[in-house]
Design an enzyme around this catalytic site. Structure first.
Site, PDB file in Angstrom:
ATOM      1  N   LEU A 122       0.849  -1.187   0.000  1.00 25.63           N
ATOM      2  CA  LEU A 122       0.000   0.000   0.000  1.00 25.63           C
ATOM      3  C   LEU A 122       0.887   1.240   0.000  1.00 25.63           C
ATOM      4  O   LEU A 122       1.882   1.301   0.715  1.00 25.63           O
ATOM      5  CB  LEU A 122      -0.914   0.012   1.214  1.00 25.63           C
ATOM      6  CG  LEU A 122      -1.795  -1.227   1.447  1.00 25.63           C
ATOM      7  CD1 LEU A 122      -2.793  -0.958   2.566  1.00 25.63           C
ATOM      8  CD2 LEU A 122      -2.522  -1.620   0.174  1.00 25.63           C
TER       9      LEU A 122
ATOM     10  N   CYS B  53       4.709  10.823   9.751  1.00 24.18           N
ATOM     11  CA  CYS B  53       4.120  10.488  11.051  1.00 24.18           C
ATOM     12  C   CYS B  53       5.044  10.800  12.211  1.00 24.18           C
ATOM     13  O   CYS B  53       4.619  10.787  13.370  1.00 24.18           O
ATOM     14  CB  CYS B  53       3.738   9.010  11.083  1.00 24.18           C
ATOM     15  SG  CYS B  53       5.137   7.882  10.827  1.00 24.18           S
TER      16      CYS B  53
ATOM     17  N   GLU C 121      -2.738  14.232  16.516  1.00 23.71           N
ATOM     18  CA  GLU C 121      -1.857  14.338  15.356  1.00 23.71           C
ATOM     19  C   GLU C 121      -2.408  15.384  14.402  1.00 23.71           C
ATOM     20  O   GLU C 121      -3.599  15.388  14.083  1.00 23.71           O
ATOM     21  CB  GLU C 121      -1.732  12.986  14.642  1.00 23.71           C
ATOM     22  CG  GLU C 121      -0.730  13.025  13.490  1.00 23.71           C
ATOM     23  CD  GLU C 121      -0.590  11.698  12.761  1.00 23.71           C
ATOM     24  OE1 GLU C 121       0.490  11.449  12.194  1.00 23.71           O
ATOM     25  OE2 GLU C 121      -1.563  10.922  12.746  1.00 23.71           O
TER      26      GLU C 121
END
Length: 463
Positions: free
Chosen positions: A111, A245, A334
């Protein structure tokens, strides 16, 4: 029109045919192919071309950061894995009578997220190829042109070096249904992307390596070199417009250095929002509780304009003060943007509690960091937080996925352990792309006595 199942089956069949040929490749052959791929993409002209086209297609990140991933990060990854054996006998332990043999997994579903469509295919492709696997890429629809171009170049490199180009295949009309079917039919999924896609990978009925959401919290105590820390935070926060991230999301600063730290961050290009500006920023950053695509990895001036905030020309990131954690305090989560949340603490136990509360709300298991010269504080944080990595005195966004200046595995896939819903609590690297057969031969070893087995461990317990 072919059904989803049939479409993926045809791709799988092509991949298996290519993989069967690759299974006969020598270690030297796969290493040469991998080197050719990494070298090609690290050339400045091609790296810039892909970076520019990627930003134009996705409107995510910035050209220089994406160029650096191809020119610097991928060569660093390759340097770290190129001596890892992936073909045949990879280890022998004569004393224990153990021989380890590496074998391919088969067909890997990869992915590819829209935040990193230029580098993820190279990373997963190279590691998959070195272990003699075939890889089918499922790009995000918003970044399919970039991923297709990258995979097409990799296919050309394979073909002109005598390897089947179908070792790499990219879905040309990606969709969630096709990605899910690919995960169901492939032998293993390397899942990088939204939380929904990672969950789908784990629910596919096939093995999967997933990643968890980030929300890095970094503690700054009273022993830190504040000027150096401010510079490192700017580096970690601003890389690729905070698309990764691992970018710093919140700072937890000791009260004795709080004001000075904020001043130094402002000298590094940080803009401290007023309470009114913070409220306007919150309105444009979240829509129905979800991050707005209008701010994710966008230039800082665009975010500021959306919120009606006038910022100096040299602004690199925005800062907001916060005290609370959780759903009612979205800045504690986040942000995937050039917005940094700052907290204040008095006692170090309070800082640890703040890290745990923030990561429990968002980014559980991912990572935290600390700028400190107090080894006791560093170990207290590491021992008492539920994160798989604690980054010490480094730019978090640049260090967490491995770097020349630390010993972590270089990667674009970060495991968050069971806390983050993942099977691994380390950076995903070459060893995760292959199967291992253990050959166990008899050894001359006598059974241990009870005294040797238990020692004094039963002396003070009831049995």
């Amino acid at each position: 029109m072919l059904s989803t199942e049939h479409t993926i089956r045809e791709l799988i069949e092509r991949s298996r045919a290519a993989q069967k040929i690759a299974e006969g490749f020598s270690q030297r052959k796969v290493d040469e192919l991998a080197a050719a791929i990494v070298y090609t993409f690290s050339r400045p002209e091609l790296a810039r071309e892909i970076a520019e086209e990627c930003v134009a297609e996705t409107d995510i990140g910035n050209v220089e950061s994406k160029k650096a991933k191809l020119m610097n990060k991928m060569p660093a990854i390759f340097y770290q894995v190129k001596d890892v054996k992936t073909v045949g006998v990879i280890d022998r332990d004569p004393e224990m009578g153990i021989t380890k043999i590496a074998k391919p997994i088969g067909v890997i579903a990869a992915l590819v997220p829209s935040t990193n469509p230029e580098a993820t295919p190279i990373f997963k492709g190279v590691l998959g190829l070195r272990a003699r696997n075939a890889v089918i890429f499922a790009p995000h629809p918003a970044s399919k042109k970039t991923s297709m171009k990258v995979v097409d170049i990799m296919r050309e490199i394979l073909e002109k070096n005598g390897a089947p180009k179908d070792l790499f295949i990219c879905i040309d009309q990606p969709s969630k249904d096709l990605s899910q079917e690919l995960m169901r039919q492939a032998d293993l999924t390397m899942a990088t992307g939204s939380g929904d896609m990672v969950k789908a990978a784990y629910s596919s009925g096939k093995p999967a390596y997933g990643v968890g959401a980030g929300n890095a919290v970094v503690v700054i105590d009273e022993t830190a070199d504040l000027a150096e820390t401010a510079a490192k935070i700017r580096i970690g926060k601003t890389g690729d417009n905070a698309s990764g991230c691992s970018a710093e999301n919140s700072l937890v600063i000791h009260e004795s250095v709080y004001d000075e730290m904020l001043e130094l961050l402002q000298l590094q290009g940080g803009y401290l929002a007023s309470p009114e500006e913070k409220a306007r920023l919150q309105e444009v950053m979240w829509e129905d509780g979800h991050l707005s695509r209008d701010i994710v990895a966008k230039p800082v001036d665009r975010i500021a304009n959306l919120a009606g905030i006038n910022i100096p020309d040299n602004t690199a990131f925005l800062m907001v003060k916060e005290t609370g954690v959780g759903k009612d305090y979205p800045f504690s989560g986040e942000k995937m943007s050039l917005v940094l949340t700052v907290y204040k603490y008095s006692e170090f136990d309070e800082a640890i509690d703040m890290v745990n509360r923030i990561t429990s709300y968002s980014g559980f298991g991912h990572s935290c960091g600390i700028h400190s010269n107090n080894q006791e504080h560093i170990m207290q944080l590491a021992l008492n937080t539920k994160t798989t990595k604690v980054i010490v005195r480094q730019p978090h966004g640049a260090a967490n996925s491995g770097a020349w200046f630390n010993g972590l595995a270089n990667t674009f896939s970060l495991g968050c352990g069971t806390w983050g819903g993942n099977i691994v609590s380390e950076n995903v690297t070459q060893k995760h792309y292959m199967n291992t057969t253990w050959v166990a031969e008899p050894i001359d070893r006598q059974p241990a006595s009870e005294e040797e087995i238990f020692g004094d461990l039963l002396a003070t317990v009831n049995v």
